[in-house]
Design a protein around this motif. Structure first.
Motif, PDB file in Angstrom:
ATOM      1  N   PHE A 115       2.027 -19.083  28.937  1.00 27.84           N
ATOM      2  CA  PHE A 115       1.762 -19.568  27.585  1.00 27.84           C
ATOM      3  C   PHE A 115       2.058 -18.454  26.583  1.00 27.84           C
ATOM      4  O   PHE A 115       1.739 -17.287  26.841  1.00 27.84           O
ATOM      5  N   ARG A 116       2.620 -18.818  25.442  1.00 25.95           N
ATOM      6  CA  ARG A 116       3.014 -17.838  24.437  1.00 25.95           C
ATOM      7  C   ARG A 116       2.311 -18.098  23.113  1.00 25.95           C
ATOM      8  O   ARG A 116       2.292 -19.228  22.635  1.00 25.95           O
ATOM      9  N   THR A 117       1.766 -17.040  22.542  1.00 28.63           N
ATOM     10  CA  THR A 117       1.163 -17.087  21.210  1.00 28.63           C
ATOM     11  C   THR A 117       1.983 -16.170  20.314  1.00 28.63           C
ATOM     12  O   THR A 117       2.211 -15.002  20.665  1.00 28.63           O
ATOM     13  N   ARG A 118       2.444 -16.679  19.182  1.00 31.71           N
ATOM     14  CA  ARG A 118       3.410 -15.946  18.372  1.00 31.71           C
ATOM     15  C   ARG A 118       2.959 -15.785  16.936  1.00 31.71           C
ATOM     16  O   ARG A 118       2.215 -16.621  16.402  1.00 31.71           O
ATOM     17  N   LEU A 119       3.444 -14.720  16.325  1.00 33.51           N
ATOM     18  CA  LEU A 119       3.412 -14.545  14.879  1.00 33.51           C
ATOM     19  C   LEU A 119       4.821 -14.757  14.369  1.00 33.51           C
ATOM     20  O   LEU A 119       5.765 -14.090  14.819  1.00 33.51           O
ATOM     21  N   THR A 120       4.991 -15.714  13.464  1.00 33.32           N
ATOM     22  CA  THR A 120       6.310 -15.957  12.881  1.00 33.32           C
ATOM     23  C   THR A 120       6.212 -15.859  11.363  1.00 33.32           C
ATOM     24  O   THR A 120       5.122 -15.978  10.778  1.00 33.32           O
ATOM     25  N   SER A 121       7.343 -15.646  10.726  1.00 28.90           N
ATOM     26  CA  SER A 121       7.371 -15.524   9.265  1.00 28.90           C
ATOM     27  C   SER A 121       8.483 -16.379   8.694  1.00 28.90           C
ATOM     28  O   SER A 121       9.490 -16.652   9.360  1.00 28.90           O
ATOM     29  N   THR A 122       8.309 -16.781   7.456  1.00 26.81           N
ATOM     30  CA  THR A 122       9.332 -17.571   6.765  1.00 26.81           C
ATOM     31  C   THR A 122      10.157 -16.723   5.817  1.00 26.81           C
ATOM     32  O   THR A 122      11.009 -17.258   5.103  1.00 26.81           O
ATOM     33  N   GLY A 123       9.897 -15.412   5.782  1.00 28.63           N
ATOM     34  CA  GLY A 123      10.643 -14.538   4.886  1.00 28.63           C
ATOM     35  C   GLY A 123      10.843 -13.167   5.486  1.00 28.63           C
ATOM     36  O   GLY A 123      10.433 -12.889   6.614  1.00 28.63           O
ATOM     37  N   SER A 124      11.451 -12.298   4.722  1.00 30.47           N
ATOM     38  CA  SER A 124      11.750 -10.942   5.168  1.00 30.47           C
ATOM     39  C   SER A 124      10.633  -9.987   4.761  1.00 30.47           C
ATOM     40  O   SER A 124       9.725 -10.332   3.997  1.00 30.47           O
ATOM     41  N   ILE A 125      10.712  -8.786   5.301  1.00 36.19           N
ATOM     42  CA  ILE A 125       9.734  -7.740   5.005  1.00 36.19           C
ATOM     43  C   ILE A 125      10.402  -6.705   4.108  1.00 36.19           C
ATOM     44  O   ILE A 125      11.469  -6.175   4.439  1.00 36.19           O
ATOM     45  N   SER A 126       9.764  -6.406   2.998  1.00 39.09           N
ATOM     46  CA  SER A 126      10.322  -5.439   2.054  1.00 39.09           C
ATOM     47  C   SER A 126       9.187  -4.648   1.423  1.00 39.09           C
ATOM     48  O   SER A 126       8.250  -5.234   0.853  1.00 39.09           O
TER      49      SER A 126
END
Length: 502
Positions: A115-126
């Motif tokens: 099983f996988r638990t993830r952190l995802t983002s909808t944008g970039s890091i700046s």
């Protein structure tokens, strides 16, 4: 089990050993050239010996259980039914259900599944700012804990994130939302979990209390082996009353509890169920992220994973999750595995009952359980039923395949005082099942000489169970003694069958 899903003993043990380097494995799980069934214990060196077979009616009468006792025992070599009673009647299997769930999950998901638990983002890091939304996406992991979330928080900080310009969302849609496993359990029963695609600490919060001045100091936290973050979305209020002991309500994104002051004493602690698991995980993760120097807004449900994967936590391989489920009889693990299996098979389960129907069909087709009437995947619901003849045949056939005996725990034989008997001549691998005035046991026993027997036993007094008042559903009067007698009866039956075949 389809041919590509059948595990060799070597593969199974490699998966278990590789998935948990710190887990202690039984000594018998070392040499893959041996029989997949447990080896018989020698009688030499002062080992205990079997008594002559006691009359079966004496064993049943002596237990004084009331209700119904059903059992079946099969010679695994010949398939012959050795002895049975009420063997065609559908009886409650309780947590023996988990043995069926184990093979259902292995068949549908495969032994390499994690099983996988993830952190995802909808944008970039700046400049330390994540420009967009951050999503904590659950994959249905039933054993996700606070330490694992802390690892994700540290990984987020390592990616350079210090704050989020958008929302902090949780995606718990990997599994259907199940409010509770069974409706007849006490409100405070931590084993009667809520199920979702994001399950933290078995969806339980730790409640502790101590007398302070004229009242009580209470705490609600999400403790783990290393950490103890305070939980803000779960609240407890001590009320000056005698009963009910606990009350619960969900209100405005919070789990609100009250407890009767008369029930507390000076100090203590227990785990309570969480009924909004997505918000619970978000609350805990936000605290852990703050500890890493990452500022997040309050979590919101309704998110969907997508975009860039920033960090991922993987569970141990499925066989290790199953082994621990069978060892500790964790209900939420069984339900999550069963729901995930049904989802993988394309069922699209809408409820536990719907998912259990899919498992029933699978059990009929794969193992010939024509009476399979499971209503969930853990056995917590007492309205489930299966015949002991069918269940014994399931253990016989799965035992011949070799996978299930390696996952079942050793079942200790005990003396009249409840102490484990050293060097008992029988080797038993089995799954127990216990509800109020329901006790079941199923598995495989190897008798001196190497003959192997598959068995299933269920004792139940359902009218007595149904008549319990609400304030006795957690610790019913006479329940402990009843269960002790039922377990003694089960052992005496196994010893009788072994004596007949030795």
């Amino acid at each position: 089990m389809t041919p590509d899903r059948i595990l060799s003993r070597r593969t199974l043990l490699q998966l278990i050993a590789g998935g948990a380097a710190t887990a202690a494995l039984p000594a018998c799980a070392q040499a893959p050239s041996r029989s997949p069934r447990p080896a018989a214990r020698p009688l030499a060196g002062g080992a205990a010996r079997l008594a002559p077979a006691a009359p079966v009616n004496d064993i049943i009468t002596r237990a004084r259980l009331g209700g119904t006792v059903g059992y079946a025992v099969i010679d695994m070599q010949t398939g012959r039914m050795i002895e049975s009673a009420a063997e065609t009647r559908a009886l409650p299997p309780a947590s023996v259900t988990k043995a069926v769930t184990a093979l259902y999950a292995l068949d549908a998901l495969g032994p390499a599944h994690r099983f996988r638990t993830r952190l995802t983002s909808t944008g970039s890091i700046s400049g330390g700012v994540l420009q967009g939304d951050l999503v904590l996406a659950g994959g249905g992991d039933p054993v996700l804990d606070t330490d694992a979330l802390a690892g994700l928080a540290a990984a987020l900080r390592a990616r350079g994130v210090q704050r989020v310009s958008g929302r902090f969302l949780v995606d718990d849609s990997a599994l259907p939302a199940i409010a509770r496993i069974a409706n007849d359990q006490p409100v405070q029963a931590g084993y009667n979990a809520t199920i979702s695609g994001l399950n933290l600490n078995f969806n339980r919060v730790h409640f502790s209390w101590r007398r302070s001045g004229g009242g009580y100091a209470v705490a609600m936290d999400a403790r783990s082996a290393r950490l103890q973050p305070v939980v803000g979305m779960a609240e407890m209020q001590v009320i000056n009353r005698r009963s009910p002991v606990y009350t619960f309500a969900s209100d405005g994104g919070r789990d609100r509890w009250t407890v009767a002051q008369a029930a507390l004493g000076n100090s203590g602690a227990r785990w309570l169920p969480v009924r909004q698991p997505g918000l619970y995980a978000a609350d805990v993760f936000r605290t852990l992220a703050a500890g890493q120097g990452v500022t997040l807004p309050a979590g919101q449900t309704g998110g969907r994973a997508g975009g860039t994967v920033l960090a991922e936590h993987q569970s141990d391989p499925l066989p290790l999750l199953i082994r621990d489920m069978l060892r500790f009889s964790t209900n939420i693990t069984a339900e999550a595995l069963g729901l995930a299996a049904s989802t993988a098979l394309g069922v699209g389960p809408r409820s536990l009952a719907h998912s259990a129907q899919a498992m029933n069909q699978w059990a009929r087709q794969r193992y010939g359980l024509t009476t399979a009437g499971f209503t969930d995947h853990s056995g917590l619901g007492a309205d489930a039923g299966v015949s002991m003849a069918d269940l014994a045949r399931f253990f016989a056939r799965s035992g011949a395949e070799g996978t299930l005996p390696e996952l079942l725990r050793d079942h200790e034989m005990r003396d009249a005082n409840g102490n484990a008997i050293r060097n008992h001549p029988l080797t038993v691998r089995a799954k127990t099942g216990t509800l109020n005035f329901v006790s079941a046991l199923g598995g495989v026993v190897e008798v001196p000489g190497g003959r192997q027997l598959a068995f299933a036993i269920s004792a139940s007094d359902l009218p007595r169970r149904a008549g319990l008042p609400d304030d006795q559903r957690e610790r019913p009067e006479g329940g402990v003694a009843w269960t002790r007698r039922a377990r003694r009866m089960q052992q005496e039956l196994i010893e009788r069958w072994a004596a007949l075949q030795s």
